[in-house]
Design an enzyme around this catalytic site. Sequence first.
Site, PDB file in Angstrom:
ATOM      1  N   ALA A  33     -52.595 -40.072 -65.949  1.00  0.00           N
ATOM      2  CA  ALA A  33     -51.302 -40.353 -65.222  1.00  0.00           C
ATOM      3  C   ALA A  33     -50.518 -41.410 -64.960  1.00  0.00           C
ATOM      4  O   ALA A  33     -49.426 -41.701 -65.225  1.00  0.00           O
ATOM      5  CB  ALA A  33     -51.757 -39.573 -63.657  1.00  0.00           C
ATOM      6  N   ILE A  34     -51.250 -42.482 -64.681  1.00  0.00           N
ATOM      7  CA  ILE A  34     -50.644 -43.819 -64.784  1.00  0.00           C
ATOM      8  C   ILE A  34     -49.840 -44.260 -66.084  1.00  0.00           C
ATOM      9  O   ILE A  34     -48.867 -44.753 -65.974  1.00  0.00           O
ATOM     10  CB  ILE A  34     -51.624 -45.192 -64.587  1.00  0.00           C
ATOM     11  CG1 ILE A  34     -52.200 -44.910 -63.113  1.00  0.00           C
ATOM     12  CG2 ILE A  34     -51.175 -46.321 -64.500  1.00  0.00           C
ATOM     13  CD1 ILE A  34     -53.411 -45.836 -62.682  1.00  0.00           C
ATOM     14  N   HIS A  41     -54.181 -37.256 -65.872  1.00  0.00           N
ATOM     15  CA  HIS A  41     -54.999 -37.502 -64.891  1.00  0.00           C
ATOM     16  C   HIS A  41     -55.619 -38.927 -64.959  1.00  0.00           C
ATOM     17  O   HIS A  41     -55.820 -39.599 -65.849  1.00  0.00           O
ATOM     18  CB  HIS A  41     -56.247 -36.509 -64.759  1.00  0.00           C
ATOM     19  CG  HIS A  41     -57.427 -36.751 -64.070  1.00  0.00           C
ATOM     20  ND1 HIS A  41     -58.555 -37.592 -64.385  1.00  0.00           N
ATOM     21  CD2 HIS A  41     -57.265 -36.687 -62.630  1.00  0.00           C
ATOM     22  CE1 HIS A  41     -59.322 -37.686 -63.404  1.00  0.00           C
ATOM     23  NE2 HIS A  41     -58.968 -37.285 -62.423  1.00  0.00           N
ATOM     24  N   SER A  42     -55.277 -39.396 -63.570  1.00  0.00           N
ATOM     25  CA  SER A  42     -55.792 -40.863 -63.307  1.00  0.00           C
ATOM     26  C   SER A  42     -55.385 -41.792 -64.118  1.00  0.00           C
ATOM     27  O   SER A  42     -54.079 -42.017 -64.239  1.00  0.00           O
ATOM     28  CB  SER A  42     -57.674 -40.711 -63.376  1.00  0.00           C
ATOM     29  OG  SER A  42     -58.021 -42.038 -62.916  1.00  0.00           O
ATOM     30  N   LEU A  43     -55.970 -42.507 -65.033  1.00  0.00           N
ATOM     31  CA  LEU A  43     -55.460 -43.325 -66.338  1.00  0.00           C
ATOM     32  C   LEU A  43     -54.453 -42.573 -66.907  1.00  0.00           C
ATOM     33  O   LEU A  43     -53.369 -43.372 -67.225  1.00  0.00           O
ATOM     34  CB  LEU A  43     -56.652 -43.844 -67.029  1.00  0.00           C
ATOM     35  CG  LEU A  43     -56.068 -44.691 -68.299  1.00  0.00           C
ATOM     36  CD1 LEU A  43     -55.522 -46.202 -67.635  1.00  0.00           C
ATOM     37  CD2 LEU A  43     -57.222 -45.078 -69.113  1.00  0.00           C
TER      38      LEU A  43
END
Length: 342
Positions: A128-129, A124-126
Amino acid sequence: MLRKLPLLCANLKEINKVSTCFASSAACEVRIPVPWGHIAGKWWGPKDKAPIFTFHGWQDNCGSFDLLMPILPKHLSFLTVDFPGHGFSSKIPPGLFYHNLNGVMLIRRLQTYFNLEKVSLMGHSLGAITSYTYGGFYPQSVNFVICIDGLSPLINPKRLDRVTESIDAFLKYDQQVVNNLSGKVEPPAYSMETMIEMMHKGTRGSVDKDKCKYIITRNIKESKLKPGLFYFDRDPRLKSGPLMNWPMEDLLEHANRINFPILATKAESSPVLSNHGIIKTVREIISKQNPTAEFLAVAGKHHGHLNTPEIFADIIPKFIAKYENTQKDMDLKYFEAIKHVE
């Protein structure tokens, strides 16, 4: 198959027997040794399957998945991980900076530690990146990637100004770490109610108030100087921000390397992925050369996987089902080496 390793395991509610942890479908606390301490996390589901490594967002922790994991298929195995400096994972030593690629290096460590030919990733978010970035660097080592409200690394238009801001912020927060380690001072302490309000406002309402507890539980300690009050224990250096941006040509080349199955969701009420032009270009590159790529818009806010996890109850399992044979069986003898964390 996993090699036999000294991974530490314990349930949050002080399980008396390690075998209980093996048999239970509830989360099993794990500690994985690294040179600077340990990486903490929760193992959900079967203990004889290679887990889907799952990573949280910036300044969150693996508690943000506590409501999503129980509604996913019970035959799937997940290891939700606290990034270094977050949750129950060890902080890096004073004087060192949290680099943009620390998470990528962590995934490589986990893959090596568990002796896996390929890894399955979700974030999720970071997180995911980080999962996406790892896939671009090591596409041959990835089964699939699931990105929740995050994809390609973002670019700050004020590149040089951002670097100087990050350096100055790091020096300030690094001194705080040194001061805190002395034991003579502590970060500011608050009541639990105040901390929940601070987190809710700090995320601009992205985390609903009644869901803040799932993240806060792993991010705080009780004050020794002010009993009954608590302070945030995550590493303040995390607030420094990145040192460098990615060059555009590297981002585009990275996108061309995403040749494995990938699912990326974007929350309709989330400001994340605000580099619309860049993200659009990245998605176009991936879609053109990767027929397994899926991009979906979903309802909810940035922390939708925590606030309204039911949104993902079908989306995630349907995607995983297409590639489920990538979750290899693992020898349960591996867990003979696990010790209970007291």
